[in-house]
Design an enzyme around this catalytic site. Sequence first.
Site, mmCIF file in Angstrom:
data_model
loop_
_atom_site.group_PDB
_atom_site.id
_atom_site.type_symbol
_atom_site.label_atom_id
_atom_site.label_comp_id
_atom_site.label_asym_id
_atom_site.label_seq_id
_atom_site.Cartn_x
_atom_site.Cartn_y
_atom_site.Cartn_z
ATOM 1 N N GLY A 231 41.117 35.752 38.413
ATOM 2 C CA GLY A 231 42.520 35.368 38.450
ATOM 3 C C GLY A 231 42.881 34.436 37.322
ATOM 4 N N ARG A 232 42.820 33.134 37.581
ATOM 5 C CA ARG A 232 43.294 32.142 36.609
ATOM 6 C C ARG A 232 42.561 32.198 35.277
ATOM 7 N NH1 ARG A 232 43.053 26.848 40.217
ATOM 8 N NH2 ARG A 232 41.367 28.052 41.178
ATOM 9 N N LYS B 288 43.364 41.037 51.141
ATOM 10 C CA LYS B 288 42.837 39.904 50.370
ATOM 11 C C LYS B 288 42.993 38.665 51.236
ATOM 12 C CE LYS B 288 42.751 37.488 45.978
ATOM 13 N NZ LYS B 288 43.007 36.110 46.350
ATOM 14 N N ASN C 263 35.915 36.515 45.030
ATOM 15 C CA ASN C 263 36.934 35.832 44.237
ATOM 16 C C ASN C 263 36.750 34.323 44.355
ATOM 17 O OD1 ASN C 263 40.446 35.179 44.693
ATOM 18 N ND2 ASN C 263 39.406 35.396 42.748
ATOM 19 N N CYS D 96 47.597 33.659 50.998
ATOM 20 C CA CYS D 96 48.530 32.757 50.327
ATOM 21 C C CYS D 96 48.653 31.444 51.106
ATOM 22 C CB CYS D 96 49.895 33.400 50.178
ATOM 23 S SG CYS D 96 51.077 32.326 49.298
ATOM 24 N N MET E 171 48.595 37.408 41.295
ATOM 25 C CA MET E 171 49.037 36.022 41.105
ATOM 26 C C MET E 171 50.555 35.981 41.123
ATOM 27 S SD MET E 171 46.283 34.707 38.238
ATOM 28 C CE MET E 171 46.164 36.283 37.371
ATOM 29 N N ALA E 172 51.101 35.250 42.093
ATOM 30 C CA ALA E 172 52.548 35.172 42.269
ATOM 31 C C ALA E 172 53.215 34.600 41.025
ATOM 32 C CB ALA E 172 52.884 34.314 43.485
ATOM 33 N N HIS F 161 38.500 35.285 48.828
ATOM 34 C CA HIS F 161 38.588 34.078 48.000
ATOM 35 C C HIS F 161 37.790 32.986 48.721
ATOM 36 C CE1 HIS F 161 41.375 30.927 45.872
ATOM 37 N NE2 HIS F 161 40.093 30.669 45.719
ATOM 38 N N ASP G 132 36.195 30.829 41.337
ATOM 39 C CA ASP G 132 35.294 30.163 40.385
ATOM 40 C C ASP G 132 34.570 31.127 39.455
ATOM 41 O OD1 ASP G 132 36.091 27.803 41.498
ATOM 42 O OD2 ASP G 132 34.213 27.397 42.559
#
Length: 325
Positions: free
Chosen positions: A218-219, A133, A194, A94, A10-11, A163, A196
């Site tokens: 991630g989030r 990715k 990746n 990205c 994650m940037a 993703h 949800d």
Amino acid sequence: MANRVVLAPMAGVSNAAFRLTVKEFGAGLVYAEMISDKGLITRNKKTLELLYIDEREKPIALQIFGGEKETLVEAAKFVDQYTNADIIDINMGCPVNKVIKCEAGAKWLLDPKKVYEMVAAVVDAVKKPVTVKMRIGWDDEHIFAVENAQAIERAGGSAVAVHGRTRIQMYEGKADWDVICQVKENVDIPVIGNGDVETPQDARRMLEETGVDAVMIGRAALGNPWMIYRTVHYLETGELMPEPSVREKIDVCLLHFDRLIKLKGEYIAVREMRKHAAWYLKGIRGNGMVRNAINQAETAEELRAILNNVAAQWEEQEKPEFQAV
């Protein structure tokens, strides 16, 4: 890899302080935030700082991005020779404009031929395993996930993380697990799913519905490394561990903060920690007032005092009101 739970790149977030904190909660593999190939080639100071890896984080994938074969290969060779990364990952997902304009990131999704050529060139130039990715596609009319994954496999890629959103979706809408499943069915290299995965139950469901080899979180891990630990434990035992207490959240937040200070110095760490602290405090009653106080903190001492005050109040009473320090 110790288990099937992976921390996403994650940037602006996935620096060594964050990664190590999450790693200690049991992540089988962690990814560093994406690094510009041109930044590496020109030896940009800030870019080179992103290469730092604590040995306790390993195994780790360092992610690079770029739009030109020559510069991407040179950057990959630098990572290969001068870092202790275990994997070189190429960013092909990205969605932000400044990356797209460089013909990098998600822009690759439109051209499986370029995917093959770029990945093959990097694989041929380095000794470390190369992974990618990517997103499932550019938009609903241009979903080349299977073709792109097959190109990565033919080029010698060791694994692919998918993703389940398109570039146009950015981070909105629902991730398409069906396409992730299609990728898994059409390649022999490991596939990491990746999108949800917000609960341990989501992770199990993704594994069962798509057949992927691992899940990438991630989030859902922002301010919540317990998500990693609870997911690993749930997948291994079927037992759902309880959520952490407020005191536990604050203690880990402070540990993360101390590591960020050592990594970047107090001035930068205080300012970067503001967003992380807000994530750690998510769901705590009165956190709006706390966030306001945190955003005004200028020193590490001030920030620590605010956070410790929150923990102390929650220890004293079940539903306290926040009082500014």
